[in-house]
Write an enzyme that holds these catalytic residues in place. Sequence first.
Site, mmCIF file in Angstrom:
data_model
loop_
_atom_site.group_PDB
_atom_site.id
_atom_site.type_symbol
_atom_site.label_atom_id
_atom_site.label_comp_id
_atom_site.label_asym_id
_atom_site.label_seq_id
_atom_site.Cartn_x
_atom_site.Cartn_y
_atom_site.Cartn_z
ATOM 1 N N GLY B 72 -32.064 119.356 83.864
ATOM 2 C CA GLY B 72 -31.838 119.192 85.295
ATOM 3 C C GLY B 72 -31.203 120.398 85.966
ATOM 4 O O GLY B 72 -30.430 120.256 86.911
ATOM 5 N N CYS B 130 -39.997 123.082 87.685
ATOM 6 C CA CYS B 130 -39.134 122.283 86.813
ATOM 7 C C CYS B 130 -39.540 120.813 86.888
ATOM 8 O O CYS B 130 -39.564 120.234 87.975
ATOM 9 C CB CYS B 130 -37.666 122.420 87.202
ATOM 10 S SG CYS B 130 -36.603 121.403 86.159
ATOM 11 N N THR B 193 -42.760 123.556 81.078
ATOM 12 C CA THR B 193 -43.018 122.480 80.112
ATOM 13 C C THR B 193 -43.954 121.426 80.687
ATOM 14 O O THR B 193 -44.133 121.318 81.898
ATOM 15 C CB THR B 193 -41.705 121.801 79.707
ATOM 16 O OG1 THR B 193 -40.986 121.461 80.890
ATOM 17 C CG2 THR B 193 -40.861 122.711 78.843
ATOM 18 N N GLY B 243 -44.912 129.128 76.171
ATOM 19 C CA GLY B 243 -45.243 127.803 75.669
ATOM 20 C C GLY B 243 -45.910 127.827 74.314
ATOM 21 O O GLY B 243 -47.030 128.316 74.177
ATOM 22 N N GLY B 265 -39.188 130.227 73.601
ATOM 23 C CA GLY B 265 -38.201 129.303 74.143
ATOM 24 C C GLY B 265 -37.653 128.347 73.106
ATOM 25 O O GLY B 265 -36.652 128.624 72.441
#
Lengths: 261, 289
Positions: B72, B130, B193, B243, B265
Amino acid sequence: MSRDARQPVDRECLLLESREILSRIWRVVLEVPPGSYAAASPGQFVQIEVSPGSFPLTRRPLTIDSLDSPDRIQVLFEETGAGTSLLAAVRPGAAVRVLGPLGKGWDTSPGRWLFVGGGLGAAGFPFLASRVDCSLVLLGASTAGRLLPLPGLAVLTATEDGSVGFHGLVTGLLDRVDWRLVDHVALCGPVPMMRAVVRAVPPGMSEKTQVSAESRMGCGWGACEGCSVPAADGGYLKCCTDGPVFPASDLDWDRWKGVRG
Amino acid sequence: MSGPAWRFWGRDFGSPIVLASGTAGFGLELARMGCLEGVAAVVSKATTLEPREGNAPPRVVETRFGLLNSIGLANPGVDLILSEVLPLAGELPCPLIVNVAGRTAEDFRAVVERLEESPVPFGYEVNVSCPNVDAGGAAFGADPCVVGRISAMVREVTRKPFSVKLTPNEGSIARAAVAAEDGGADGVTVCNTFLGMRLDWRTGRPLLDRGSGGYSSPALLPLTVARVHAASRSVGIPVMASGGVSRGEDILELLAAGAALVQVGTWLMRRPSAPAELLAEVLDLMAEP
């Protein structure tokens, strides 16, 4: 910015011993690089790769249960899923990747200590007992077969099924404590159990209580903020680097729900 | 510079590896652990105008083949990042790209305008993707018109280069990349993502407190390859792939798909020493006859 010698190291470590000490609860001894854990303190943890392959993707955070010698650490874990089952299957002589020591441990102030543990939460107590004066342990578990052995410590036990010791939750043992003889409380276990203990200790004692928190962890070294736990003054604290040991009064026990699923 | 070099935003890097936003903080923890070897640049955690606490825990849950997160955009806000974090990040041995997020299109411009006060950022990554926030987030990235508008607004306030981080979850990534380029962006990051969810089937309750989260995994590599391939053929600005990377060969595959640099990541979260290990694999593979 150069590498800090107190920082964790990530190395392949030889697994020296692996033993199922209780049903599905394993004790593993690992050989760590010389000197790398010399400054490790009770309450710190390691992140272990349970498989050299890509899956499970994340490591398993495990409390350092004892530091047998400067180059040997011991960890305890319960087989609860695919990852911990893979770790249980690693045989002595194999190597596993271990990142540590991680996190902030107990503030080992002098004085008389009461330890309160639930289930596997007592795993780190032998290491803590090697550094502080532990006068009594209150140890709770679901049944006799889930009580961790804590040799050399004075232990009062409680089991939920009454199979040994006090019949009920570990909080039921709190009224047997002579609080005049307690300077510090070390608390570790499931969140509902820790919440109950924090709320049940006598006035003034909660400020002297430290808790070792548990959270689902991403990195374990402070970057991802996946393991955050609710802070008493609002916001969140990182379980991995602000903790995992916190003063009980730093956490918001109403908002903290613990691990789910 | 001996050995191969990867050119990006006017600079030559000895590595194609960039640390993905949210997995490396501002690079300070990795610097202290001595793990920035092999890193071309660090992309910071998201920076927003106001401090953000982030979502209620649990924020991460591992799945059989990956990781779901719902952090978040937790961050201390641009004021504190300017006064306390960037001066430290200025000491890093590699450039810092500051990831920027906002609740409104105007927020992006305002955050970048503030960050311009610091000489530390090498550039910016504008996060319109996001999956873990209600306002802004992926909703922006799904609409090429909004992507273009935010890009143009950021362009107005900085001469530093910036990349727009796109969402894989809705719409055409090629069209979103074109919109970013038309708006003045200097690159696109492909991609954020994938929206995912896990439930406890016994209770029906989600395992993440927020319900859904962003899914990352080495298993997503082919999805990233396809998107990088499509985006890089649609725009003239460089593509940063993001990714699914967990091997040196993954990096080379994404470079072959058209990426200029490749982000690492989730694998970094598992292996803080991943950059040096992956770079060694890349160089070994490139040296094969």
